[in-house]
Design a protein around this motif. Structure first.
Motif, PDB file in Angstrom:
ATOM      1  N   ASN A   1       0.824  -1.216   0.000  1.00 41.43           N
ATOM      2  CA  ASN A   1       0.000   0.000   0.000  1.00 41.43           C
ATOM      3  C   ASN A   1       0.856   1.263   0.000  1.00 41.43           C
TER       4      ASN A   1
ATOM      5  N   VAL B   1     -10.184   2.679  -4.700  1.00 43.63           N
ATOM      6  CA  VAL B   1     -10.606   1.270  -4.623  1.00 43.63           C
ATOM      7  C   VAL B   1     -11.938   1.235  -3.881  1.00 43.63           C
TER       8      VAL B   1
ATOM      9  N   ASN C   1     -14.776   0.157  -1.008  1.00 46.59           N
ATOM     10  CA  ASN C   1     -14.716   0.339   0.448  1.00 46.59           C
ATOM     11  C   ASN C   1     -13.851  -0.708   1.132  1.00 46.59           C
ATOM     12  N   THR C   2     -13.952  -1.951   0.676  1.00 48.01           N
ATOM     13  CA  THR C   2     -13.158  -3.004   1.304  1.00 48.01           C
ATOM     14  C   THR C   2     -11.847  -3.249   0.572  1.00 48.01           C
ATOM     15  N   GLY C   3     -11.713  -2.779  -0.628  1.00 47.97           N
ATOM     16  CA  GLY C   3     -10.463  -2.829  -1.377  1.00 47.97           C
ATOM     17  C   GLY C   3      -9.735  -4.159  -1.358  1.00 47.97           C
ATOM     18  N   THR C   4     -10.131  -5.088  -2.224  1.00 47.11           N
ATOM     19  CA  THR C   4      -9.431  -6.369  -2.302  1.00 47.11           C
ATOM     20  C   THR C   4      -8.005  -6.149  -2.803  1.00 47.11           C
ATOM     21  N   SER C   5      -7.158  -7.131  -2.612  1.00 44.11           N
ATOM     22  CA  SER C   5      -5.765  -7.004  -3.065  1.00 44.11           C
ATOM     23  C   SER C   5      -5.707  -6.834  -4.582  1.00 44.11           C
TER      24      SER C   5
ATOM     25  N   GLN D   1      -7.986  -5.321  -6.437  1.00 40.24           N
ATOM     26  CA  GLN D   1      -8.390  -3.943  -6.715  1.00 40.24           C
ATOM     27  C   GLN D   1      -7.256  -2.968  -6.424  1.00 40.24           C
ATOM     28  N   VAL D   2      -6.514  -3.215  -5.355  1.00 39.58           N
ATOM     29  CA  VAL D   2      -5.378  -2.351  -5.018  1.00 39.58           C
ATOM     30  C   VAL D   2      -4.314  -2.452  -6.107  1.00 39.58           C
TER      31      VAL D   2
ATOM     32  N   ALA E   1      -5.561  -0.580  -9.154  1.00 40.92           N
ATOM     33  CA  ALA E   1      -5.514   0.866  -8.910  1.00 40.92           C
ATOM     34  C   ALA E   1      -4.075   1.374  -8.933  1.00 40.92           C
TER      35      ALA E   1
END
Length: 193
Positions: free
Chosen positions: A67, A74, A76-80, A82-83, A86
């Motif tokens: 991070n 991403v 709200n919960t931002g999966t790996s 999605q990160v 992004a």
């Protein structure tokens, strides 16, 4: 490698591989003139091009896992995943802000790195041939006038002909320079080359 502090990973693996590639590519013109060791010089340049591409492209994985880039968009919960997406999008945004034609250079580098890493790609690609030669040493003028003059051999990423688009050649050096510049522009304390 995953245990290294990210700046040490950048310096020891990414930049060192990049510099080794530059040195090997810079030896090609003289090796061509000498003639007797040109094939060996080509393999040396390609070997360093391959490792440099992989280390640079996959630095986005290090940045995502740790991070490193604040304010990524991403869920709200931002999966790996999605990160990671992004993170890659942020690099593309920085590249586009720098030079519009460079916005896809991280993706282009990724396709080349993954082709080198996996041999044959089993997913859709935008640029590279899924089963063809991706990195090559050629004496050509690369896209956008980047890289070395057309009279000098250089490592290029071959983008296959598709539709009405002819085969194109991108200077690996120019692509890597742009991606490194984008990473350094993110104010993460990364050393410039």
């Amino acid at each position: 490698m995953g245990q290294l502090p990210y700046r040490q990973h950048w310096d020891a693996l990414v930049l060192r591989s990049y510099r080794s590639f530059l040195q090997a590519e810079d030896q090609l013109p003289q090796a061509l003139v000498d003639g007797d060791n040109y094939e060996s010089a080509c393999f040396e340049a390609l070997r360093h091009a391959m490792s440099g591409s992989i280390f640079l492209y996959h630095f986005s994985d290090i940045a995502a896992v740790r991070n490193l880039i604040p304010n990524l968009v991403v869920g709200n919960t931002g999966t790996s995943k999605q990160v990671l997406q992004a993170t890659r999008q942020r690099i593309s945004d920085v590249l586009r802000a720098s030079q519009m034609h460079q916005q896809d250079y991280h993706k282009l580098l990724g396709e080349a790195a993954n082709a080198v890493k996996h041999g044959v790609l089993d997913h859709q690609t935008t640029y590279v041939d899924k089963s063809g030669m991706v990195l090559a040493i050629m004496s050509v003028q690369a896209q956008h006038g980047e890289g070395k003059p057309a009279s000098q051999p250089q490592v290029v990423i071959r983008a296959e002909a598709r539709g009405h688009q002819p085969e194109r050649h991108f200077s690996l050096r120019a692509v890597m320079d742009a991606v490194i510049g984008a990473w350094c522009g993110l104010q993460l304390g990364l050393s410039p080359p």
